[in-house]
Write a protein that holds these residues in place. Structure first.
Motif, mmCIF file in Angstrom:
data_model
loop_
_atom_site.group_PDB
_atom_site.id
_atom_site.type_symbol
_atom_site.label_atom_id
_atom_site.label_comp_id
_atom_site.label_asym_id
_atom_site.label_seq_id
_atom_site.Cartn_x
_atom_site.Cartn_y
_atom_site.Cartn_z
ATOM 1 N N TYR A 293 0.816 -1.222 0.000
ATOM 2 C CA TYR A 293 0.000 0.000 0.000
ATOM 3 C C TYR A 293 0.848 1.270 0.000
ATOM 4 O O TYR A 293 0.308 2.373 -0.125
ATOM 5 N N LEU A 294 2.151 1.124 0.116
ATOM 6 C CA LEU A 294 3.035 2.294 0.070
ATOM 7 C C LEU A 294 3.072 2.950 -1.299
ATOM 8 O O LEU A 294 3.347 4.148 -1.418
ATOM 9 N N LYS A 295 2.795 2.174 -2.342
ATOM 10 C CA LYS A 295 2.942 2.676 -3.708
ATOM 11 C C LYS A 295 2.102 3.924 -3.969
ATOM 12 O O LYS A 295 2.526 4.839 -4.670
ATOM 13 N N ASN A 296 0.916 3.973 -3.424
ATOM 14 C CA ASN A 296 0.034 5.117 -3.653
ATOM 15 C C ASN A 296 -0.247 5.891 -2.370
ATOM 16 O O ASN A 296 -1.269 6.575 -2.260
ATOM 17 N N PHE A 297 0.681 5.817 -1.436
ATOM 18 C CA PHE A 297 0.442 6.429 -0.130
ATOM 19 C C PHE A 297 0.755 7.916 -0.149
ATOM 20 O O PHE A 297 1.757 8.350 -0.718
#
Length: 326
Positions: A293-297
């Motif tokens: 979920y870091l990719k679009n955080f």
């Protein structure tokens, strides 16, 4: 207990890393106010931290030695941490015999009931932030006086961190912890998280917990020969220095991770197991159950609120405790 504050003898018993970090900072900042006598378990996180800070201490190996140490030292106050090796019952039993005040320091936001023997409570409990203060007051009610003091340890880290502004913040910092539970296989989650981090990022600093062995992650690291990986021994590099190189800090529920957030660093806590309770006062937004979920955080609006309002110095809290009991 009728001596002036400058002549009072404070006897300190230490073993665990967390409480020792705070107490070392208290001692270094309040050295002139008291006659300090420090005792620590040999080869413990406490003894290593004391040596790192060049604080003179004496060693004791067995809990029953505390009785003789107290009898010989004749302290006015005994200060101790509330980690897994709990000195509380022995110290507070002696307090009734030798008439001294007892102060316990709580260094985290969890397991408040487990930190104290139900039969023995100190005269005062030290906390270093508003959340811990409210939780301690609710938990212990009138059993002990709750004293909120300056967070000397965090002030020390902040000063160190901001003195290193020129450092390039181009690393992911993994703040490791020992034996983080996983619902499928206990004690391995920190390994799987590190693997996920190394698959996603090229420059990684692994800051070990004081209880962890230096070779803990060597097998995993060997599988990523092209990555730039640095292992940091917490006794050889300050937390402020490590965090000064961080563009993103990742961990579980350590105090160090929360400090990263307070310093304005992008910070993420990973808790894959829903049964694990949130144990640090990090906003829910920054607690994820999967690294993907870091990719679009979005880290916007992450400025932390003030968390230790109207705190006092340690020696001011001692004055208050003495006045209250006279």
């Amino acid at each position: 207990m009728n001596k002036s504050i400058n002549h009072k003898k404070i006897l300190v018993f230490l073993n665990d890393a967390g409480s020792t970090n705070y107490i070392c900072s208290i001692i270094l900042n309040e050295i002139k106010f008291f006659n300090w006598k420090i005792f620590a378990i040999p080869n413990s996180p406490a003894s290593k931290k004391l040596e790192q800070n060049q604080i003179i201490y004496k060693k004791f190996s067995l809990l029953n030695e505390i009785n003789n140490i107290i009898k010989k030292q004749k302290p006015d106050i005994v200060l101790y941490g509330t980690g897994w090796l709990n000195f509380g019952s022995i110290i507070n039993t002696n307090a009734k015999i030798y008439d001294f005040k007892t102060i316990a320091l709580v260094d985290h936001w969890t397991s408040y009931h487990e930190r104290f023997d139900k039969k023995f409570f100190p005269d005062a409990i030290l906390v270093m932030d508003d959340i811990a203060y409210q939780k301690a007051r609710k938990t212990f009610k009138s059993k002990s006086k709750i004293l909120k003091i300056k967070n000397y340890y965090l002030d020390e880290i902040k000063s160190d961190f901001f003195s290193r502004k020129k450092n390039k913040k181009n690393h992911i910092v993994f703040l490791s912890e020992p034996e983080v539970a996983n619902k499928d296989n206990k004690n391995i989650f920190e390994y799987t998280l590190l693997e996920d981090i190394l698959k996603m990022f090229d420059r990684v600093i692994i800051r070990l917990h004081p209880k962890e062995l230096k070779n803990k992650y060597l097998d995993i690291i060997s599988n990523f020969p092209k990555k730039k990986i640095v292992i940091v021994d917490p006794y050889k590099e300050t937390l402020g220095k490590t965090l000064s190189k961080s563009k993103l800090s990742i961990g579980f529920q350590s105090t160090a991770l929360y400090f990263s957030y307070l310093l304005g660093i992008n910070t993420i806590s990973i808790l894959t197991n829903k049964s694990l309770m949130k144990n640090i006062p990090l906003p829910k937004k920054y607690i994820l159950n999967n690294l993907k979920y870091l990719k679009n955080f979005n880290f916007s609006n992450k400025k932390p609120k003030k968390f230790n309002k109207k705190s006092v110095s340690f020696h001011e809290s001692i004055k208050f405790l003495i006045r209250r009991n006279n």
